[in-house]
Design an enzyme around this catalytic site. Structure first.
Site, short mmCIF file in Angstrom:
data_model
loop_
_atom_site.label_atom_id
_atom_site.label_comp_id
_atom_site.label_asym_id
_atom_site.label_seq_id
_atom_site.Cartn_x
_atom_site.Cartn_y
_atom_site.Cartn_z
N TYR A 1 -3.23 6.27 -10.62
CA TYR A 1 -4.01 6.05 -9.35
C TYR A 1 -5.15 6.72 -9.28
CZ TYR A 1 0.49 3.73 -8.38
OH TYR A 1 1.57 2.84 -8.61
N ASN B 1 -4.19 -3.40 0.44
CA ASN B 1 -3.43 -3.11 -0.70
C ASN B 1 -1.85 -2.90 -0.31
OD1 ASN B 1 -1.85 -1.96 -2.71
ND2 ASN B 1 -3.26 -0.33 -3.32
N HIS C 1 5.33 -6.56 -3.49
CA HIS C 1 6.32 -7.69 -4.38
C HIS C 1 7.78 -8.05 -3.74
CE1 HIS C 1 3.55 -5.83 -7.21
NE2 HIS C 1 3.97 -4.73 -7.01
N ASP D 1 3.92 -13.83 5.52
CA ASP D 1 3.71 -14.73 6.49
C ASP D 1 2.70 -14.36 7.45
OD1 ASP D 1 5.70 -16.36 5.44
OD2 ASP D 1 7.29 -15.47 6.76
N HIS E 1 -5.11 -4.04 -5.95
CA HIS E 1 -4.38 -3.07 -6.60
C HIS E 1 -4.93 -1.95 -7.50
CE1 HIS E 1 -0.93 -5.07 -5.04
NE2 HIS E 1 -1.16 -6.13 -5.40
N ILE E 2 -4.85 -0.75 -7.23
CA ILE E 2 -5.46 -0.04 -8.24
C ILE E 2 -5.19 0.09 -9.42
CG2 ILE E 2 -5.69 2.55 -8.23
CD1 ILE E 2 -5.02 2.98 -5.34
N SER E 3 -3.98 -0.15 -10.01
CA SER E 3 -3.65 -0.32 -11.14
C SER E 3 -3.57 -1.66 -11.57
CB SER E 3 -2.18 0.38 -11.09
OG SER E 3 -1.10 -0.43 -10.57
O1 CA2 Z 1 -1.69 -0.51 -8.11
C1 CA2 Z 1 -1.41 -0.64 -6.94
O2 CA2 Z 1 -2.43 -0.36 -6.05
C2 CA2 Z 1 -0.10 -0.79 -6.34
O3 CA2 Z 1 -0.39 -1.62 -5.12
C3 CA2 Z 1 0.34 0.63 -5.94
C4 CA2 Z 1 1.78 0.59 -5.59
C5 CA2 Z 1 2.80 -0.20 -6.38
O4 CA2 Z 1 4.18 -0.36 -5.92
C6 CA2 Z 1 2.07 -1.48 -6.73
O5 CA2 Z 1 3.00 -2.16 -7.59
C7 CA2 Z 1 0.93 -1.33 -7.21
C8 CA2 Z 1 2.64 2.16 -5.44
C9 CA2 Z 1 1.70 3.05 -4.38
C10 CA2 Z 1 1.96 4.26 -4.70
O6 CA2 Z 1 0.86 5.15 -4.47
C11 CA2 Z 1 0.90 6.51 -5.03
C12 CA2 Z 1 -0.35 6.96 -5.04
C13 CA2 Z 1 -0.39 8.36 -5.47
C14 CA2 Z 1 0.69 8.76 -6.25
C15 CA2 Z 1 1.83 8.15 -5.98
C16 CA2 Z 1 2.06 7.00 -5.23
#
Ligand code: CA2
Length: 142
Positions: A22, A71, A77, A84, A97-99
């Site tokens: 992230y 986000n 998911h 809705d 999404h960041i990733s």
């Molecule tokens: O890639 C993304 O932005 C996600 O939305 C991030 C979610 C994940 O469940 C999605 O599948 C993809 C998770 C967010 C958790 O964010 C953190 C940031 C820093 C450290 C730990 C968790």
């Protein structure tokens, strides 16, 4: 233009954990950067770990904002309620999404929210928020 940027559960941890996935930018840093890079526009930011609070914010965005960047975090998911809410509002919404969720576990490959958005951005780190805002400004004719 007025934009609402919504970050869902655990995104308050940005910059403090899992930097390989992230990045190192904190949420406060990202929000400050967006305000200065898009200084012609007005922003409100919400981070919430609570599904209903995100639903409330989406419902209340009508008549207040021209566009929403969201986000939904893990709710991406799982949340029929957020899907809705996006479907119910006339404000254009872009999912970020960041990733690169398509390259991660199979359960991250499906977004319940994305089909109700005008588009989505994934895999470009926090630059995805900038790309989403550029797309919204273009979409809105700015
Ligand atoms: O890639 C993304 O932005 C996600 O939305 C991030 C979610 C994940 O469940 C999605 O599948 C993809 C998770 C967010 C958790 O964010 C953190 C940031 C820093 C450290 C730990 C968790």
């Amino acid at each position: 233009m007025r934009f609402l940027v919504v970050n869902g559960p655990n995104l308050n941890l940005l910059g403090s954990r899992e930097p390989d996935t992230y990045g190192r930018t904190t949420l406060a840093g990202l929000e400050d950067d967006l305000r200065s890079e898009f200084s012609a526009h007005e922003f409100a930011f919400l981070q919430s770990n609570h599904e209903g609070e995100i639903v409330d914010a989406l419902q209340e965005s009508v008549d207040t904002y021209d566009g929403v960047v969201i986000n939904p975090g893990g709710y991406t998911h799982t949340s029929v309620a957020i899907r809705d809410a996006v479907a119910a509002i006339s404000v254009p919404v872009v999912e970020v999404h960041i990733s690169n969720v398509a390259a991660r576990e199979p359960f991250r490959h499906t977004s319940l929210v994305a089909p109700e958005c005008i588009g989505h951005v994934a895999g470009f780190g926090v630059d995805g928020y900038r790309l989403a805002l550029l797309a919204l400004v273009r979409h809105l004719g700015g």
